[in-house]
Design an enzyme around this catalytic site. Structure first.
Site, PDB file in Angstrom:
ATOM      1  N   GLU A 189       5.876   1.191   5.630  1.00  0.00           N
ATOM      2  CA  GLU A 189       5.468  -0.056   6.290  1.00  0.00           C
ATOM      3  C   GLU A 189       5.856  -1.307   5.500  1.00  0.00           C
ATOM      4  OE1 GLU A 189       1.275  -0.506   7.182  1.00  0.00           O
ATOM      5  OE2 GLU A 189       1.600  -2.400   8.198  1.00  0.00           O
ATOM      6  N   LYS A 218       7.354   1.687  10.039  1.00  0.00           N
ATOM      7  CA  LYS A 218       6.332   0.838  10.679  1.00  0.00           C
ATOM      8  C   LYS A 218       6.602  -0.616  10.314  1.00  0.00           C
ATOM      9  CE  LYS A 218       1.358   0.027  10.776  1.00  0.00           C
ATOM     10  NZ  LYS A 218       0.051   0.648  10.878  1.00  0.00           N
ATOM     11  N   ARG A 272     -19.785   1.535   8.904  1.00  0.00           N
ATOM     12  CA  ARG A 272     -18.391   1.986   8.999  1.00  0.00           C
ATOM     13  C   ARG A 272     -18.353   3.388   9.598  1.00  0.00           C
ATOM     14  NH1 ARG A 272     -18.319  -0.559   3.798  1.00  0.00           N
ATOM     15  NH2 ARG A 272     -18.358   1.410   2.646  1.00  0.00           N
ATOM     16  N   LYS A 301       0.380   6.498   4.659  1.00  0.00           N
ATOM     17  CA  LYS A 301       0.886   5.142   4.907  1.00  0.00           C
ATOM     18  C   LYS A 301       0.861   4.324   3.623  1.00  0.00           C
ATOM     19  CE  LYS A 301      -1.186   1.201   6.172  1.00  0.00           C
ATOM     20  NZ  LYS A 301      -1.995   0.235   6.950  1.00  0.00           N
TER      21      LYS A 301
END
Ligand code: 13P
Length: 341
Positions: free
Chosen positions: A178, A220, A47, A137
Site C-alpha cells: 500500500e 493497494k 472496539r 498489509k
C-alpha cells in the site's frame, strides 16, 4: 501445501469477481478518531463490540473476500466468544493483519515520512499466521506538493514495502502493498498522475530488486484524483487517469489493484470504482480495499449502542453490496436510494 501453493490459494480467494477487501485495521489512535465522530468512547470493549457487529453483517461474504485486522482484533473474540479470525473464516472470508508500525519523520527529508516495522517482522508474521492471518498489509504515505515527494522518500518507502512483501511471501502470507499518495492539497489531477506514476515505478523497481513474486501480491494504491482542496473531477476522468497511469507502471502479472478510499466519501469511492470497471480489457482485477468508505455509514448507524446492531448490519452489508456491484461495473447512483440496494 508448499509456500507457493499457499500463496496462490490465498490470492484465488481474495481476488474474485465482484468482491473486495474490508480494511478494519485502524490502529487505536485512528479508531479513536472514527469513534469520536459518532460520540463513542474508544475502549477495548467498544472496539470489540463494533467489530463483532460489522463482521457479522448478513451476506458480508457475498461481496467481501478478506478483512484486514489490527493486531488486537486478530487475538480478540467476538461478543459470543468466537475468535474474530474464525468468525471471518467460517464465512469464507480470509483474515489478514496490518503489520506496519505506523510512520514518522524521514530524516533529512522535511515534511516527509517513513513507515516503521521491519525489525522483528518475520516473528510477528509467524505469530499472526498462528492466529489465522493469511495475508498482510503495510502502508506507506507520500505527500504531494510542487516539489514532493522527493526521490529520497520514494526510494526509502519503496525499499521497505519491498522488504516487507518479500518477508511475507517467504512465510506463505500474501502481501498487500500500500503506497498511499495522500489526497490533501490543492494539486491538479495531472500532478496527482505524475506523482502516482513516479511512486508506483519506484515501488515495482524495489519489488523486482527484492524478487517479490508479482502473481501473489495485491497492490493497494490511491486513485488518481485532484487534491481535496481542488475542484473535483468526474468519475469518468478519475477512471481514465487512474487506468492510464497504472497501465504505464503496474505489470499485468499483478492479479489485483484494490484501491484505498483515502478520504473520498462512500458514494464517491463507489462511483469512481464503478467508472473504472466500465473499461474493457483491464490487465488486472480492479476492486476495493476501503476502510472509511465502507465503514462510515455503519459507524453512524451503530453510535456505540448494541441496540443499533441491526441498523449497523444493514449499513455495512449495503456498502459492501454497492461496492461489490462497482467492482463489476454494475453500480448506478440510483441504487443508493433506500430500498433499492
Ligand atoms: P481508507 O479506505 O479509509 O483510506 O483506509 C484504507 C486503509 O487501509 C488505509 O491504510
Amino acid at each position: 501445501m508448499t509456500i507457493q501453493e499457499e500463496l496462490q490459494t490465498t490470492i484465488r480467494e481474495l481476488v474474485q469477481p465482484g468482491k473486495g477487501v474490508l480494511a478494519a485495521d485502524e490502529s487505536n489512535p485512528t479508531i479513536a478518531k472514527r469513534f469520536k465522530a459518532v460520540g463513542v468512547e474508544n475502549t477495548e470493549a467498544m472496539r470489540q463490540q463494533y467489530r463483532s457487529i460489522i463482521f457479522s453483517a448478513p451476506g458480508l461474504n457475498e461481496h467481501i473476500s478478506g478483512v484486514i485486522l489490527f493486531e488486537e482484533t486478530l487475538e480478540q473474540q467476538n461478543l459470543d466468544g468466537i475468535p474474530m479470525p474464525e468468525l471471518l473464516a467460517n464465512q469464507g472470508i480470509v483474515p489478514g493483519i496490518k503489520v506496519d508500525q505506523g510512520k514518522g519523520p524521514l530524516a533529512n527529508a522535511p515534511d516527509e515520512e517513513i513507515t516503521f516495522g521491519l525489525d522483528g517482522l518475520e516473528a510477528k508474521l509467524a505469530a499472526a499466521k498462528e492466529f489465522g492471518a493469511r495475508f498482510a498489509k503495510w502502508r506507506c504515505v507520500f505527500h504531494i506538493s510542487a516539489s514532493l515527494p522527493s526521490r529520497q522518500a520514494i526510494g526509502a518507502n519503496a525499499e521497505t514495502l519491498a522488504r516487507y512483501a518479500a518477508i511475507c511471501q517467504s512465510l506463505g502470507i500474501v502481501p498487500i502493498v500500500e503506497p498511499e499518495v495522500l489526497i490533501d492539497g490543492t494539486h491538479s489531477i495531472e500532478r496527482s498522475a505524475e506523482v502516482g506514476e513516479q511512486v508506483i515505478r519506484g515501488v515495482f523497481d524495489a519489488l523486482a530488486r527484492h524478487r517479490v513474486n508479482l502473481e501473489t501480491m495485491i497492490l493497494k494504491p490511491s486513485m488518481i484524483t485532484p487534491g481535496k482542496e481542488a475542484p473535483k473531477a468526474s468519475p469518468e476522468q478519475v477512471a481514465e487517469m487512474t487506468i492510464r497511469t497504472y497501465r504505464r507502471c503496474v505489470p499485468a502479472a499483478v492479479p489485483g489493484i484494490f484501491f484505498l478510499s483515502g478520504g473520498q466519501t462512500p458514494e464517491e469511492a463507489t462511483l469512481n470504482l464503478n467508472a473504472m470497471n466500465q473499461h474493457d480489457n483491464l490487465p488486472w482485477t480492479m476492486s476495493f480495499s476501503y476502510g472509511r468508505a465502507l465503514q462510515e455509514p455503519a459507524q453512524h448507524a451503530w453510535k456505540g449502542d448494541i441496540a443499533n446492531r441491526g441498523a449497523a448490519h444493514q449499513a455495512m452489508a449495503r456498502r459492501a453490496r454497492l461496492n461489490g456491484a462497482a467492482a463489476l461495473g454494475k453500480y448506478s447512483a440510483d441504487m443508493e436510494k433506500a430500498g433499492q440496494a
